[in-house]
Design a protein around this motif. Structure first.
Motif, PDB file in Angstrom:
ATOM      1  N   LEU A 322       0.881  -1.175   0.000  1.00 44.27           N
ATOM      2  CA  LEU A 322       0.000   0.000   0.000  1.00 44.27           C
ATOM      3  C   LEU A 322       0.913   1.219   0.000  1.00 44.27           C
ATOM      4  O   LEU A 322       1.755   1.377   0.893  1.00 44.27           O
ATOM      5  N   THR A 323       0.765   2.077  -1.000  1.00 43.46           N
ATOM      6  CA  THR A 323       1.651   3.224  -1.125  1.00 43.46           C
ATOM      7  C   THR A 323       0.861   4.514  -1.180  1.00 43.46           C
ATOM      8  O   THR A 323      -0.310   4.519  -1.572  1.00 43.46           O
ATOM      9  N   ASP A 328      -0.951  11.441 -11.362  1.00 44.66           N
ATOM     10  CA  ASP A 328      -1.395  10.301 -12.189  1.00 44.66           C
ATOM     11  C   ASP A 328      -0.236   9.422 -12.618  1.00 44.66           C
ATOM     12  O   ASP A 328      -0.351   8.192 -12.662  1.00 44.66           O
ATOM     13  N   GLY A 329       0.889  10.045 -12.951  1.00 40.58           N
ATOM     14  CA  GLY A 329       2.047   9.272 -13.396  1.00 40.58           C
ATOM     15  C   GLY A 329       2.557   8.348 -12.310  1.00 40.58           C
ATOM     16  O   GLY A 329       2.844   7.168 -12.551  1.00 40.58           O
ATOM     17  N   TRP A 330       2.672   8.879 -11.099  1.00 38.83           N
ATOM     18  CA  TRP A 330       3.128   8.066  -9.973  1.00 38.83           C
ATOM     19  C   TRP A 330       2.142   6.944  -9.662  1.00 38.83           C
ATOM     20  O   TRP A 330       2.542   5.808  -9.380  1.00 38.83           O
ATOM     21  N   THR A 331       0.860   7.252  -9.722  1.00 38.48           N
ATOM     22  CA  THR A 331      -0.155   6.231  -9.465  1.00 38.48           C
ATOM     23  C   THR A 331      -0.018   5.086 -10.457  1.00 38.48           C
ATOM     24  O   THR A 331      -0.061   3.905 -10.071  1.00 38.48           O
ATOM     25  N   ASP A 332       0.168   5.405 -11.723  1.00 40.22           N
ATOM     26  CA  ASP A 332       0.316   4.363 -12.755  1.00 40.22           C
ATOM     27  C   ASP A 332       1.563   3.521 -12.515  1.00 40.22           C
ATOM     28  O   ASP A 332       1.534   2.288 -12.663  1.00 40.22           O
ATOM     29  N   LEU A 333       2.681   4.173 -12.160  1.00 42.01           N
ATOM     30  CA  LEU A 333       3.931   3.448 -11.929  1.00 42.01           C
ATOM     31  C   LEU A 333       3.770   2.411 -10.812  1.00 42.01           C
ATOM     32  O   LEU A 333       4.201   1.253 -10.943  1.00 42.01           O
ATOM     33  N   PHE A 334       3.143   2.810  -9.725  1.00 43.86           N
ATOM     34  CA  PHE A 334       2.986   1.886  -8.597  1.00 43.86           C
ATOM     35  C   PHE A 334       1.955   0.795  -8.898  1.00 43.86           C
ATOM     36  O   PHE A 334       2.137  -0.362  -8.518  1.00 43.86           O
ATOM     37  N   LYS A 335       0.882   1.152  -9.584  1.00 42.73           N
ATOM     38  CA  LYS A 335      -0.141   0.155  -9.905  1.00 42.73           C
ATOM     39  C   LYS A 335       0.397  -0.904 -10.858  1.00 42.73           C
ATOM     40  O   LYS A 335       0.012  -2.078 -10.778  1.00 42.73           O
ATOM     41  N   LYS A 336       1.293  -0.523 -11.751  1.00 40.12           N
ATOM     42  CA  LYS A 336       1.908  -1.499 -12.657  1.00 40.12           C
ATOM     43  C   LYS A 336       2.738  -2.521 -11.893  1.00 40.12           C
ATOM     44  O   LYS A 336       2.976  -3.636 -12.369  1.00 40.12           O
ATOM     45  N   GLY A 338       1.719  -3.666  -9.066  1.00 37.87           N
ATOM     46  CA  GLY A 338       0.756  -4.421  -8.260  1.00 37.87           C
ATOM     47  C   GLY A 338       0.396  -3.789  -6.932  1.00 37.87           C
ATOM     48  O   GLY A 338      -0.300  -4.409  -6.116  1.00 37.87           O
ATOM     49  N   ALA A 339       0.835  -2.566  -6.693  1.00 33.65           N
ATOM     50  CA  ALA A 339       0.562  -1.902  -5.405  1.00 33.65           C
ATOM     51  C   ALA A 339      -0.837  -1.280  -5.397  1.00 33.65           C
ATOM     52  O   ALA A 339      -1.345  -0.845  -6.432  1.00 33.65           O
ATOM     53  N   ASP A 340      -1.446  -1.248  -4.218  1.00 35.92           N
ATOM     54  CA  ASP A 340      -2.658  -0.454  -4.008  1.00 35.92           C
ATOM     55  C   ASP A 340      -2.224   0.951  -3.607  1.00 35.92           C
ATOM     56  O   ASP A 340      -1.219   1.128  -2.908  1.00 35.92           O
ATOM     57  N   VAL A 341      -2.977   1.951  -4.048  1.00 35.66           N
ATOM     58  CA  VAL A 341      -2.554   3.344  -3.894  1.00 35.66           C
ATOM     59  C   VAL A 341      -3.578   4.155  -3.107  1.00 35.66           C
ATOM     60  O   VAL A 341      -4.779   4.077  -3.357  1.00 35.66           O
ATOM     61  N   ASP A 360      -8.777  -1.842   3.550  1.00 36.27           N
ATOM     62  CA  ASP A 360     -10.074  -2.531   3.492  1.00 36.27           C
ATOM     63  C   ASP A 360     -10.531  -2.753   2.056  1.00 36.27           C
ATOM     64  O   ASP A 360     -11.101  -3.795   1.722  1.00 36.27           O
ATOM     65  N   ASN A 361     -10.288  -1.755   1.203  1.00 33.45           N
ATOM     66  CA  ASN A 361     -10.753  -1.821  -0.179  1.00 33.45           C
ATOM     67  C   ASN A 361      -9.719  -2.407  -1.125  1.00 33.45           C
ATOM     68  O   ASN A 361      -9.947  -2.469  -2.338  1.00 33.45           O
ATOM     69  N   GLY A 362      -8.583  -2.835  -0.574  1.00 36.01           N
ATOM     70  CA  GLY A 362      -7.494  -3.323  -1.416  1.00 36.01           C
ATOM     71  C   GLY A 362      -7.579  -4.805  -1.713  1.00 36.01           C
ATOM     72  O   GLY A 362      -8.537  -5.490  -1.365  1.00 36.01           O
ATOM     73  N   GLN A 363      -6.522  -5.311  -2.337  1.00 36.16           N
ATOM     74  CA  GLN A 363      -6.524  -6.682  -2.851  1.00 36.16           C
ATOM     75  C   GLN A 363      -5.684  -7.653  -2.031  1.00 36.16           C
ATOM     76  O   GLN A 363      -5.497  -8.802  -2.426  1.00 36.16           O
ATOM     77  N   TYR A 364      -5.199  -7.199  -0.846  1.00 37.29           N
ATOM     78  CA  TYR A 364      -4.312  -8.053  -0.057  1.00 37.29           C
ATOM     79  C   TYR A 364      -4.803  -8.186   1.390  1.00 37.29           C
ATOM     80  O   TYR A 364      -5.495  -7.316   1.904  1.00 37.29           O
ATOM     81  N   GLU A 365      -4.392  -9.307   2.020  1.00 38.42           N
ATOM     82  CA  GLU A 365      -4.730  -9.535   3.425  1.00 38.42           C
ATOM     83  C   GLU A 365      -3.809  -8.722   4.346  1.00 38.42           C
ATOM     84  O   GLU A 365      -4.261  -8.128   5.308  1.00 38.42           O
TER      85      GLU A 365
END
Length: 533
Positions: A322-323, A328-336, A338-341, A360-365
């Protein structure tokens, strides 16, 4: 004379603190040492108090002082932003612990509760630094010891606290060289004084109706068909039979210890339902009134999450990142990667609640949090205290460090292996940021004028130049060593791609053996983020 503080007085105190901050927060912002456009200590403390106020705004002032304090603390903790906001939330949390279970508080009890607040503030910081809000808090605690022993009017205690606090605040430039160089006192410490002044205003009647629409930061959840708030998570039920006291007395005794209480009386028995924060204490009290039967105690938060998990179609993965970034550029870099932002960073420090919602809304435990800002690390640590092993932190102080750490993460590695690899990778890069000064200042040996371009690096004097290119090249001269192979430039929201490429062209001519890469980060307020490796 304010010998006894009831719910009305206490709510007025906290309301007064919030109101004064609405008027004074910009003064606190101006005290930030670095004259950068994201000097937001005042904003962070104001938003923390706004979150606190959201939890008590609609509460009846006749409520027991202990209940109001608990609700205020829950709001402050979940809404805490930035280091000063987290420390302020812990002061309010400590006050609530000192008032726990009380319908009203004497002057002595209220004074002791405020001393608890200072203790909790110190506990929140691993390595306290002299010349900060904590120094002011300690000055207040030491300076008011004698008056607390003799004074019975709490307004006089607050006046003494403000006086001692101002004396301690005036000493902060002598305790912290960077404050002395900038000719300012500590911003967080000034905020603490304003908090106490607001409390005094509220206590003595200098408050006005607040016309701001605020929604509670902690929404009510639902489990087993019941609505509940997370500060009272234990649904506790029992029967007392035979019962020595009347139902009316049971209601009175338990009113300070929970919510959603139902007390029903039968033939020589009393049945109780209550949402409690400390069910063990409720049961201990009840045991004094008679024999307990049919005891049930359910954690409704667990039940809520179980229901939520059933509703989720996609199973969560074991571990991820979780970062916190902005642009927008930074968000795309981290999402690529696999990070939740969570959106935030310079000038937009996310609250503890926002970090929690991101999980809570992310993809990891479980999550490894990359704060990417030194002013977000304490909020992440606060969340870690609340959620335990679900949260781990790699203390990145900017997005470049965070990106380097994220690139070292592997789903095939254990948690411990990932933490070690991410921290090691983060140490392999050197980073810098360029922004614009919002006022004249002196930082260390550097004289800074309003609108200068500032180059900021770790372990180096701030660079200040009128010309952007000169600032950029000066920064590079300190970042680039004989071992440097790659320099990456992340352009900000207000720097066009064309202008960025022109600057890089100049740098390539000066450093022909270094490879320059560029990305559009889109971060606000900072035309360039730069990393070298």
């Amino acid at each position: 004379m304010y010998n006894t503080i009831d719910g009305i007085c206490f709510k007025n105190m906290l309301t007064g603190a919030y109101q004064l901050f609405q008027q004074k927060y910009e003064i606190i912002n101006q005290l930030n040492v670095f004259p950068v456009p994201d000097g937001d200590t005042g904003n962070n403390m104001l938003n923390t108090l706004k979150s606190m106020y959201s939890m008590i705004a609609e509460e009846k002032a006749e409520q027991p002082v202990g209940i109001l304090a608990e609700k205020a603390a829950a709001g402050a903790i979940m809404g805490a932003r930035g280091n000063s906001g987290v420390i302020l939330s812990q002061i309010i949390h400590g006050i609530s612990r000192g008032l726990h279970g009380k319908k009203t508080a004497s002057c002595g009890q209220m004074s002791k509760a405020f001393q608890y607040g200072i203790l909790y503030a110190y506990r929140a910081v691993t390595k306290p630094v002299e010349g900060t809000i904590l120094s002011v808090a300690r000055g207040i605690a030491k300076g008011t010891r004698e008056v607390i022993r003799t004074e019975t009017d709490f307004s006089k205690i607050l006046e003494a606290s403000i006086r001692c606090g101002n004396e301690a605040l005036a000493k902060t430039p002598e305790q912290l060289q960077i404050l002395k160089d900038a000719n300012v006192v500590d911003a967080g410490g000034q905020g603490l004084i304003f908090f106490l002044m607001g409390c005094l205003n509220g206590l003595t009647g200098k408050v006005e109706e607040i016309k701001v629409d605020v929604k509670p930061v902690i929404s009510r959840l639902e489990a087993k068909g019941e609505s509940f708030s997370i500060e009272y998570p234990y649904c506790t039920e029992f029967i007392i039979s035979p019962c020595k006291v009347k139902a009316k007395e049971v209601r009175k005794k338990l009113s300070s210890w929970g919510e959603s209480m139902i007390v029903a009386e039968g033939d020589n028995l009393v049945k109780v339902h209550i949402h409690a924060q400390r069910p063990g204490h409720v049961l201990d009290m009840a045991a004094d009134w008679g024999t307990l039967h049919d005891i049930k105690c359910d954690n409704m938060v667990d039940q809520f999450h179980k229901n939520k998990e059933k509703q989720q179609k996609m199973a969560k993965k074991p571990l991820g990142i979780l970062t916190v970034v902005s642009g927008d550029g930074w968000t795309d870099l981290f999402k690529k990667l696999g990070a939740d932002v969570v959106s935030g960073g310079q000038s937009m420090n996310p609250s503890v609640q926002e970090l929690s919602s991101g999980m809570d809304n992310g993809q990891y435990e479980k999550y490894i949090i990359l704060p990417n800002n030194k002013n977000i690390i304490l909020a992440a640590q606060q969340l870690q205290k609340m959620l335990g092993e679900k949260v781990h932190i790699v203390p990145s102080t900017n997005p470049m460090e965070g990106l380097a750490a994220a690139m070292a993460f592997s789903e095939d590695n254990t948690l411990e292996e990932n933490l070690a690899a991410m921290k090691e990778r983060m140490g392999d890069i050197a980073t810098a940021m360029i922004t614009t000064a919002v006022r004249d200042s002196i930082v260390g040996e550097t004289v800074i004028h309003k609108d200068d371009f500032m180059g900021i690096m770790k372990n180096h004097e701030v660079i200040a130049e009128k010309d952007f290119t000169k600032c950029f090249l000066d920064v590079l001269s300190h970042l680039i060593t004989e071992d440097t192979e790659i320099v990456t430039v992340y352009s900000g929201k207000d720097l066009s791609e064309e202008d960025c490429l022109k600057e890089i062209d100049k740098a390539e001519k000066k450093y022909p053996d270094v490879t320059f890469e560029t990305y559009q980060g889109g971060q606000p307020l900072y035309p360039m983020f730069i990393s070298a490796e």
